[in-house]
Design a protein around this motif. Structure first.
Motif, mmCIF file in Angstrom:
data_model
loop_
_atom_site.group_PDB
_atom_site.id
_atom_site.type_symbol
_atom_site.label_atom_id
_atom_site.label_comp_id
_atom_site.label_asym_id
_atom_site.label_seq_id
_atom_site.Cartn_x
_atom_site.Cartn_y
_atom_site.Cartn_z
ATOM 1 N N SER A 72 4.327 34.968 -47.103
ATOM 2 C CA SER A 72 4.788 36.353 -47.055
ATOM 3 C C SER A 72 3.951 37.149 -48.040
ATOM 4 C CB SER A 72 6.276 36.458 -47.402
ATOM 5 O OG SER A 72 6.768 37.762 -47.114
ATOM 6 N N TYR A 73 4.203 38.445 -48.097
ATOM 7 C CA TYR A 73 3.603 39.269 -49.146
ATOM 8 C C TYR A 73 4.615 40.330 -49.546
ATOM 9 C CZ TYR A 73 2.407 42.435 -45.257
ATOM 10 O OH TYR A 73 2.446 43.242 -44.158
ATOM 11 N N ASP A 74 4.403 40.921 -50.708
ATOM 12 C CA ASP A 74 5.395 41.806 -51.298
ATOM 13 C C ASP A 74 5.789 42.936 -50.353
ATOM 14 O OD1 ASP A 74 7.078 42.873 -53.261
ATOM 15 O OD2 ASP A 74 5.496 44.174 -54.040
ATOM 16 N N GLY A 75 7.081 42.997 -50.043
ATOM 17 C CA GLY A 75 7.608 44.075 -49.218
ATOM 18 C C GLY A 75 7.466 43.873 -47.721
ATOM 19 N N HIS A 76 7.023 42.710 -47.277
ATOM 20 C CA HIS A 76 6.849 42.486 -45.836
ATOM 21 C C HIS A 76 8.202 42.456 -45.137
ATOM 22 C CE1 HIS A 76 5.418 39.999 -42.227
ATOM 23 N NE2 HIS A 76 4.852 41.190 -42.132
ATOM 24 N N LYS A 77 8.356 43.260 -44.091
ATOM 25 C CA LYS A 77 9.647 43.482 -43.446
ATOM 26 C C LYS A 77 9.728 42.897 -42.042
ATOM 27 C CE LYS A 77 10.692 47.728 -46.039
ATOM 28 N NZ LYS A 77 9.523 47.714 -46.936
ATOM 29 N N GLY A 78 9.067 41.781 -41.805
ATOM 30 C CA GLY A 78 9.129 41.213 -40.466
ATOM 31 C C GLY A 78 8.482 39.850 -40.394
ATOM 32 N N THR A 79 8.255 39.401 -39.156
ATOM 33 C CA THR A 79 7.650 38.106 -38.872
ATOM 34 C C THR A 79 6.364 38.343 -38.088
ATOM 35 O OG1 THR A 79 9.872 37.129 -38.715
ATOM 36 C CG2 THR A 79 8.038 35.842 -37.834
#
Length: 318
Positions: free
Chosen positions: A58-65
């Motif tokens: 993941s990365y900071d603030g990622h809001k999905g897949t």
């Protein structure tokens, strides 16, 4: 051109959500073979990033897949984006070029990070959003009724993206929900999933590999390389392209020819990388390579455990 509806998004899912939605795979591919989940929803509330397993995908603030394709060649061959559940289309956008973040002007991306995409309302406060679709591929209109599996368009390279993929966001009453662990606000083991069928977590995988007569350029690998035509007097190189590297991972190379093993080499990865490639090989022997079939095996190991392995072959003719 219709526009995706602007939505207020709140990071983090509400705990103990009632599971009144069941999601199908939103892309027409085979996970682990023709597509890969490279990034999950960020579960870390601070500046760091963790996926639902407390891993690093993941990365900071990622809001999905992010359901990624291995190469741009795969994208250009056409891979359908599918509705994850029954619902009604409540927003669409098409017409943005498939140029990615680096080649799209900031003015064109501003407020349209999703690129070409679709939003579907599933009722009871649930909605899904599909991003980075191919220009001109969106097949549905605002107000259309869709069922799970309905083709919405194709995977593209539009908006704020640096690799070809489908970004799927899931929201409940406007709040981001991680479909892999919707009943917790932090990364932790979860017995609840929104997926209709179990999806295995793959911490790293080999996207592509090949035998060639030289170390290829990284950009060429990402575009997708054709099968190499290797002459008897040319070097023989085995390369691997993978995602999800952690410091200490080992990418191993093995080349065998008509008379057995001819090359073996291990490379240790020195830092965390979302995507990376390594290569190894050797010059042709005096008199050239024997004609016949050559096999390359690339494997990735972490802390002594095999994570992934793939095989490729090439013919050397007289």
């Amino acid at each position: 051109m219709k526009h995706l509806i602007a939505l207020a998004i709140t990071a983090g899912a509400s705990p103990l959500l009632a599971q009144d939605i069941s999601l199908q795979l939103p892309i027409d591919c085979t996970l682990g073979k023709t597509c890969f989940i490279q990034q999950f929803t960020d579960r870390d509330p601070g500046p760091e990033a963790k996926d639902f397993t407390c891993g690093t995908l993941s990365y900071d603030g990622h809001k999905g897949t992010d359901f990624a394709l291995a190469t741009h060649e795969d994208r250009l061959n056409g891979v359908d984006v599918l509705a994850a559940a029954d619902g009604r289309v409540r927003g669409v956008r098409d017409g943005m070029p498939d140029l990615g973040l680096d080649n799209t002007s900031s003015d064109e991306i501003e407020g349209r990070d999703c690129g070409n995409g679709v939003v579907i309302d599933h009722g009871n406060g649930w909605e899904t959003q599909y991003c980075h679709m191919a220009q001109g591929s969106v097949r549905v209109l605002d107000g259309d009724t869709v069922t799970a599996g309905t083709p919405l368009g194709q995977v593209g390279f539009s908006g704020r993206t640096q690799f070809p993929h489908l970004h799927l966001s899931v929201r409940h009453n406007g709040a981001v929900v991680d479909p892999f662990a919707p009943n917790t606000d932090s990364c932790a083991d979860s017995e609840l999933s929104l997926w209709a069928k179990d999806i295995a977590y793959q911490p790293s995988a080999i996207l592509d590999l090949g035998l060639s007569d030289a170390v290829p350029e990284y950009d060429a690998i990402k575009q997708g390389l054709p099968e190499a035509d290797i002459a008897r007097n040319e070097p023989l190189v085995l390369w691997g392209y993978a995602y999800g590297a952690q410091s200490g991972d080992v990418m191993s190379f093995l080349i065998t020819g008509p008379h057995g093993e001819i090359f073996r080499h291990d490379v240790t990865v020195d830092r965390q990388q979302a995507q990376y490639f390594r290569a190894g090989g050797l010059k042709a022997p005096k008199g050239g390579w024997p004609t016949g079939r050559y096999t390359g095996l690339v494997s990735v190991s972490r802390e002594g455990r095999l994570v992934d392995r793939r095989v490729t072959q090439a013919e050397i003719h007289g």
